[in-house]
Design an enzyme around this catalytic site. Structure first.
Site, PDB file in Angstrom:
ATOM      1  N   ASN A   1       9.285  -8.488  18.675  1.00 49.95           N
ATOM      2  CA  ASN A   1       7.828  -8.604  18.460  1.00 49.95           C
ATOM      3  C   ASN A   1       7.365 -10.041  18.664  1.00 49.95           C
ATOM      4  O   ASN A   1       6.289 -10.274  19.205  1.00 49.95           O
ATOM      5  CB  ASN A   1       7.444  -8.104  17.062  1.00 49.95           C
ATOM      6  CG  ASN A   1       7.327  -6.594  17.034  1.00 49.95           C
ATOM      7  OD1 ASN A   1       6.380  -6.024  17.564  1.00 49.95           O
ATOM      8  ND2 ASN A   1       8.322  -5.935  16.442  1.00 49.95           N
TER       9      ASN A   1
ATOM     10  N   LEU B   1       7.458 -12.418   0.421  1.00 51.96           N
ATOM     11  CA  LEU B   1       6.748 -13.628   0.006  1.00 51.96           C
ATOM     12  C   LEU B   1       6.203 -13.430  -1.403  1.00 51.96           C
ATOM     13  O   LEU B   1       5.689 -12.356  -1.736  1.00 51.96           O
ATOM     14  CB  LEU B   1       5.593 -13.905   0.979  1.00 51.96           C
ATOM     15  CG  LEU B   1       6.001 -14.164   2.439  1.00 51.96           C
ATOM     16  CD1 LEU B   1       4.780 -14.165   3.354  1.00 51.96           C
ATOM     17  CD2 LEU B   1       6.766 -15.482   2.560  1.00 51.96           C
TER      18      LEU B   1
ATOM     19  N   HIS C   1       4.722  -2.980  10.366  1.00 53.03           N
ATOM     20  CA  HIS C   1       5.679  -2.113   9.683  1.00 53.03           C
ATOM     21  C   HIS C   1       5.877  -0.834  10.511  1.00 53.03           C
ATOM     22  O   HIS C   1       4.900  -0.212  10.926  1.00 53.03           O
ATOM     23  CB  HIS C   1       5.155  -1.766   8.279  1.00 53.03           C
ATOM     24  CG  HIS C   1       6.112  -0.920   7.509  1.00 53.03           C
ATOM     25  ND1 HIS C   1       7.236  -1.438   6.910  1.00 53.03           N
ATOM     26  CD2 HIS C   1       6.131   0.409   7.280  1.00 53.03           C
ATOM     27  CE1 HIS C   1       7.906  -0.456   6.327  1.00 53.03           C
ATOM     28  NE2 HIS C   1       7.257   0.669   6.530  1.00 53.03           N
TER      29      HIS C   1
ATOM     30  N   ASP D   1       4.082  -3.723   1.618  1.00 52.94           N
ATOM     31  CA  ASP D   1       3.532  -2.832   2.657  1.00 52.94           C
ATOM     32  C   ASP D   1       2.274  -2.083   2.210  1.00 52.94           C
ATOM     33  O   ASP D   1       2.074  -0.913   2.574  1.00 52.94           O
ATOM     34  CB  ASP D   1       4.605  -1.815   3.112  1.00 52.94           C
ATOM     35  CG  ASP D   1       5.831  -2.498   3.690  1.00 52.94           C
ATOM     36  OD1 ASP D   1       5.673  -3.570   4.286  1.00 52.94           O
ATOM     37  OD2 ASP D   1       6.942  -1.971   3.538  1.00 52.94           O
TER      38      ASP D   1
ATOM     39  N   GLU E   1       4.873  -1.093  19.312  1.00 54.58           N
ATOM     40  CA  GLU E   1       4.621  -2.297  18.502  1.00 54.58           C
ATOM     41  C   GLU E   1       4.322  -3.506  19.391  1.00 54.58           C
ATOM     42  O   GLU E   1       3.511  -4.359  19.039  1.00 54.58           O
ATOM     43  CB  GLU E   1       5.825  -2.603  17.613  1.00 54.58           C
ATOM     44  CG  GLU E   1       6.005  -1.594  16.496  1.00 54.58           C
ATOM     45  CD  GLU E   1       6.981  -2.053  15.436  1.00 54.58           C
ATOM     46  OE1 GLU E   1       8.022  -2.642  15.783  1.00 54.58           O
ATOM     47  OE2 GLU E   1       6.698  -1.810  14.244  1.00 54.58           O
TER      48      GLU E   1
HETATM   49  C1  GRF Z   1       9.937  -3.983  13.770  1.00 52.08           C
HETATM   50  O1  GRF Z   1      10.150  -2.618  13.939  1.00 52.08           O
HETATM   51  C2  GRF Z   1       8.882  -4.253  12.734  1.00 52.08           C
HETATM   52  O2  GRF Z   1       7.939  -3.225  12.605  1.00 52.08           O
HETATM   53  C3  GRF Z   1       9.672  -4.337  11.447  1.00 52.08           C
HETATM   54  O3  GRF Z   1      10.888  -4.930  11.811  1.00 52.08           O
HETATM   55  C4  GRF Z   1      11.149  -4.691  13.193  1.00 52.08           C
HETATM   56  C5  GRF Z   1      11.371  -6.045  13.799  1.00 52.08           C
HETATM   57  O4  GRF Z   1      11.846  -5.965  15.115  1.00 52.08           O
HETATM   58  N1  GRF Z   1       8.949  -5.044  10.428  1.00 52.08           N
HETATM   59  P1  GRF Z   1      11.946  -7.276  15.988  1.00 52.08           P
HETATM   60  O5  GRF Z   1      12.774  -8.293  15.223  1.00 52.08           O
HETATM   61  O6  GRF Z   1      10.563  -7.776  16.236  1.00 52.08           O
HETATM   62  O7  GRF Z   1      12.619  -6.866  17.267  1.00 52.08           O
END
Ligand code: GRF
Length: 193
Positions: free
Chosen positions: A21, A97, A113, A149, A178
């Site tokens: 991400n 956090l 999430h 969350d 994502e």
């Molecule tokens: C993602 O699926 C995100 O939604 C969750 O953790 C994962 C992180 O993946 N919080 P990456 O490290 O960005 O590949």
């Protein structure tokens, strides 16, 4: 918060591992018409794979040793303030956090999430979704508050779960959405769309 005045919003992305991400956020932040600039990548794990994406793009990285949460968060607040960070994006950051940190930072913190919140908060979402034979899952970008969350949802995208889905295939499908959803959600949030 400082936004929409022609300046890009100074952003810090927090990661703990793979960083896919982060990679797509960096890509979208580099677009000509992007509205945020990633100034800092924070990780609680010095071996996080995702740190390489920051390094390739010459983004400063900082490792926060979470042995003493109180002290670490104080240092972190100072770092964020020194870099004039106005937005935090959690992207696979595995530490929670503290309420104190969230209050003291005073600026928005977003998280992504991998479930259709408010369903499946917490860890192992894909396994629980499959075990429960859900028909749909997805991903949610939300504001971080002191409950896990649970902050206001900014954007959510749903995918259909196929008959033959397993944890791995579901994870892959969700990661794919994502990688577009996060920057879309940041835009929506900043522009109050
Ligand atoms: C993602 O699926 C995100 O939604 C969750 O953790 C994962 C992180 O993946 N919080 P990456 O490290 O960005 O590949």
């Amino acid at each position: 918060m400082e936004k929409l005045n022609g300046k890009k919003v100074n952003t810090a992305v927090f990661i703990s591992g793979r960083g896919s991400n982060l990679k797509s956020l960096i890509k979208s932040s580099k677009k000509k018409n992007s509205f945020f600039k990633i100034k800092l990548v924070i990780s609680d794990n010095s071996n996080a794979d995702g740190l390489k994406y920051a390094k390739i793009s010459n983004i400063k990285t900082n490792i926060i040793n979470y042995k003493n949460k109180n002290i670490s968060e104080k240092k972190l607040l100072r770092k964020l303030s020194n870099h004039q960070i106005n937005l935090i994006c959690l992207a696979g950051f595995m530490k929670i956090l503290s309420k104190n940190f969230i209050q003291k930072f005073k600026k928005p913190i977003l998280n992504i999430h991998p479930s259709l919140l408010p369903k499946y908060k917490g860890l192992n979402t894909h396994k629980r979704v499959i075990d429960n034979k859900e028909k749909y899952s997805g991903s949610t970008v939300h504001i971080v508050n002191s409950k896990l969350d649970s902050g206001r949802i900014i954007l959510q995208e749903r995918i259909k779960i196929s008959k033959f889905e397993n944890e791995k295939t579901l994870e892959k499908k969700i990661l794919k959405i994502e990688h577009k959803l996060y920057s879309k959600a940041i835009k929506k949030f900043l522009f109050n769309l």
